[in-house]
Design a protein around this motif. Structure first.
Motif, PDB file in Angstrom:
ATOM      1  N   ARG A   1     -68.484 -20.384 -25.358  1.00 58.73           N
ATOM      2  CA  ARG A   1     -69.249 -20.859 -26.517  1.00 58.73           C
ATOM      3  C   ARG A   1     -70.275 -19.828 -26.982  1.00 58.73           C
TER       4      ARG A   1
ATOM      5  N   ASP B   1     -71.611 -24.181 -12.733  1.00 54.45           N
ATOM      6  CA  ASP B   1     -70.471 -25.111 -12.791  1.00 54.45           C
ATOM      7  C   ASP B   1     -69.729 -25.044 -14.132  1.00 54.45           C
ATOM      8  N   ASN B   2     -70.481 -24.848 -15.228  1.00 53.50           N
ATOM      9  CA  ASN B   2     -69.837 -24.829 -16.553  1.00 53.50           C
ATOM     10  C   ASN B   2     -69.766 -23.401 -17.101  1.00 53.50           C
ATOM     11  N   ASN B   3     -69.730 -22.423 -16.192  1.00 49.55           N
ATOM     12  CA  ASN B   3     -69.872 -21.032 -16.631  1.00 49.55           C
ATOM     13  C   ASN B   3     -68.821 -20.608 -17.649  1.00 49.55           C
ATOM     14  N   LYS B   4     -67.568 -20.968 -17.411  1.00 50.22           N
ATOM     15  CA  LYS B   4     -66.491 -20.500 -18.305  1.00 50.22           C
ATOM     16  C   LYS B   4     -66.684 -21.063 -19.713  1.00 50.22           C
ATOM     17  N   LEU B   5     -66.922 -22.369 -19.787  1.00 51.05           N
ATOM     18  CA  LEU B   5     -67.021 -22.947 -21.138  1.00 51.05           C
ATOM     19  C   LEU B   5     -68.301 -22.503 -21.855  1.00 51.05           C
ATOM     20  N   ILE B   6     -69.389 -22.310 -21.086  1.00 50.02           N
ATOM     21  CA  ILE B   6     -70.627 -21.831 -21.721  1.00 50.02           C
ATOM     22  C   ILE B   6     -70.403 -20.402 -22.244  1.00 50.02           C
TER      23      ILE B   6
ATOM     24  N   VAL C   1     -75.916 -25.960 -13.620  1.00 50.00           N
ATOM     25  CA  VAL C   1     -75.214 -26.126 -14.908  1.00 50.00           C
ATOM     26  C   VAL C   1     -74.584 -24.796 -15.323  1.00 50.00           C
TER      27      VAL C   1
ATOM     28  N   SER D   1     -79.352 -29.699 -18.360  1.00 52.77           N
ATOM     29  CA  SER D   1     -78.382 -29.490 -19.437  1.00 52.77           C
ATOM     30  C   SER D   1     -79.108 -29.182 -20.753  1.00 52.77           C
TER      31      SER D   1
ATOM     32  N   SER E   1     -78.870 -25.844 -22.908  1.00 51.12           N
ATOM     33  CA  SER E   1     -78.449 -25.878 -24.325  1.00 51.12           C
ATOM     34  C   SER E   1     -79.366 -24.970 -25.144  1.00 51.12           C
TER      35      SER E   1
END
Ligand code: HSE
Length: 400
Positions: free
Chosen positions: A30, A22-27, A19, A303, A307
């Motif tokens: 944020r 794969d979602n590094n940029k959006l995390i 997680v 996930s 979070s």
């Protein structure tokens, strides 16, 4: 850059790494800062794994690295997870966990340790896998007196009961299938005997009351006695059979239990099928709320852990508090609770059953047996009567 360590490179631990990758940029966007996994702690070797260089066996490497502010603990059990979590928190490192065993057994102590060390102990993934329920209880539902929580909190047993219901399969066959699919462990006791759901409702009941509900005191019944015949009757009566974990807080009196229950098609949990979980919450102001989603599995659970890590990253140097005192919450006697009961008996017992349980609605599927739903009565009154009935094949509570 936020540097994270992951304790345990199993299903959920490897999901946490995925997680974050794969979602590094959006995390990162944020959080407002970059995030990366610096270490993975595991006793096993993973030759050829793309994260091989991050693997360490010595926890002190992590605890003594000042760059590490956050740990994701996905080891399970308490033997190693407890001392490792405690040591991390004592160093001011926030810990985010999926480990319900640890939270149910040591929650208030670890929360206190976090508080003393200006860090956080967060456990969103410990209940309901990917479903956000812990944070809503601590934040969105803070104005509420939560009166009742009814949950399908175990994905494995919900998968099994759904298969039995839809395909008429036997308990033994669906257990084998659940094991082959990797839902149930080789030793499936924690799931099928209800122990996993029991720990989860103990955590939710503790958050409901702000005191500690001891999971060992919660009446717990698993699904091992449910047969395909029970499902035939349930269908005929327009009901589903679900393993429910229930905590009810009425005028300061708390009752809790885990047991298979029949529910009608008007109940919000009726259509929660397969490995999905559902958590039906009633607050005294907000009224009814329904939380639904993947209750288990690698990425949904990971996930939820991530979070929590994001929340910690946004709040470094301070504690995200949670009201859960180390003060015992005494459970009230569940036998005072009134409900209906589904009973299956040998056909020869029909007259006896109808005279004992006057006012019951009966139904037969064949000449061999008779089933009925009793009028509403306390568990105590039911227990007194049912012992006077011979050849009882099955008893299942009915949840309104
Ligand atoms: N064994 C658990 C379940 C895993 O099936 O729900 C998630 O806590």
């Amino acid at each position: 850059m936020i540097k994270v360590a992951v304790f345990g490179y199993g299903t959920v631990g490897s999901g946490v790494v995925q997680v974050i990758d794969d979602n590094n940029k959006l995390i990162s966007d944020r959080i407002g800062d970059g995030i990366e996994v610096k270490y993975i702690l595991d006793i096993k070797d993973f030759p050829g794994d793309k994260n091989e260089k991050k693997l360490v066996k010595d926890i002190d490497i992590i605890l003594n690295d000042p760059e590490i502010n956050i740990v994701c603990e996905t080891m399970g059990g308490t033997r190693f997870a407890y001392p490792y979590t405690k040591s991390a928190l004592e160093k001011g490192i926030s810990v985010c966990t999926s480990n319900k065993e640890l939270v149910a057994a040591y929650g208030p102590e670890l929360l206190e340790t976090a508080k003393k060390n200006n860090c956080s102990y967060l456990f969103e993934a410990s209940v309901g896998g990917g479903i956000p329920i812990i944070r809503p209880m601590n934040t969105s539902l803070a104005p509420e007196n939560i009166e009742k929580i009814t949950g399908i909190l175990n994905g494995t047993t919900n998968y099994m009961l759904t298969k039995m219901s839809k395909e008429g399969s036997s308990y033994e066959d669906v257990l084998k299938e659940a094991q082959a699919l990797g839902y149930a462990e080789l030793n499936p006791e924690a799931d099928v005997e209800g122990f996993d759901a029991c720990r989860k409702i103990a955590i939710l009941a503790s958050l409901m009351t702000g005191k500690t509900v001891n999971f060992e005191e919660i009446y717990t019944e698993g699904i091992t006695k449910i047969t395909s015949k029970d499902f035939e009757y349930a269908k005929k009566m327009g009901k589903a059979i679900k393993l429910l974990a229930i905590a009810e807080n009425k005028d300061g009196e708390l009752t809790a239990m885990v047991a298979p229950c029949m529910i009608g098609d008007e109940h919000p949990l009726y259509n929660v099928n397969g490995v999905f979980n559902g958590i039906f919450v009633t607050g005294n102001m907000v009224d009814d709320l329904m939380f639904y989603g993947s209750g288990a599995g690698k990425l949904p659970t990971a996930s939820a852990v991530v979070s929590d890590a994001i929340e910690c990253a946004r709040n470094l140097g301070r504690t995200l508090d949670c009201v859960w005192k180390d003060e015992k919450m005494t459970l009230s006697d569940r036998k005072d609770k009134e409900r209906e009961f589904f009973v299956r008996v040998d056909a020869a017992q029909k007259d006896n059953a109808l005279s004992l349980f006057e006012g019951s609605d009966g139904v037969s599927l064949d000449d061999n047996e008779f089933a009925f739903i009793t009028p509403k009565m306390s568990e105590r009154a039911f227990d007194d009567k049912i012992v006077r009935l011979d050849k009882v094949k099955s008893v299942i509570r009915v949840e309104a």
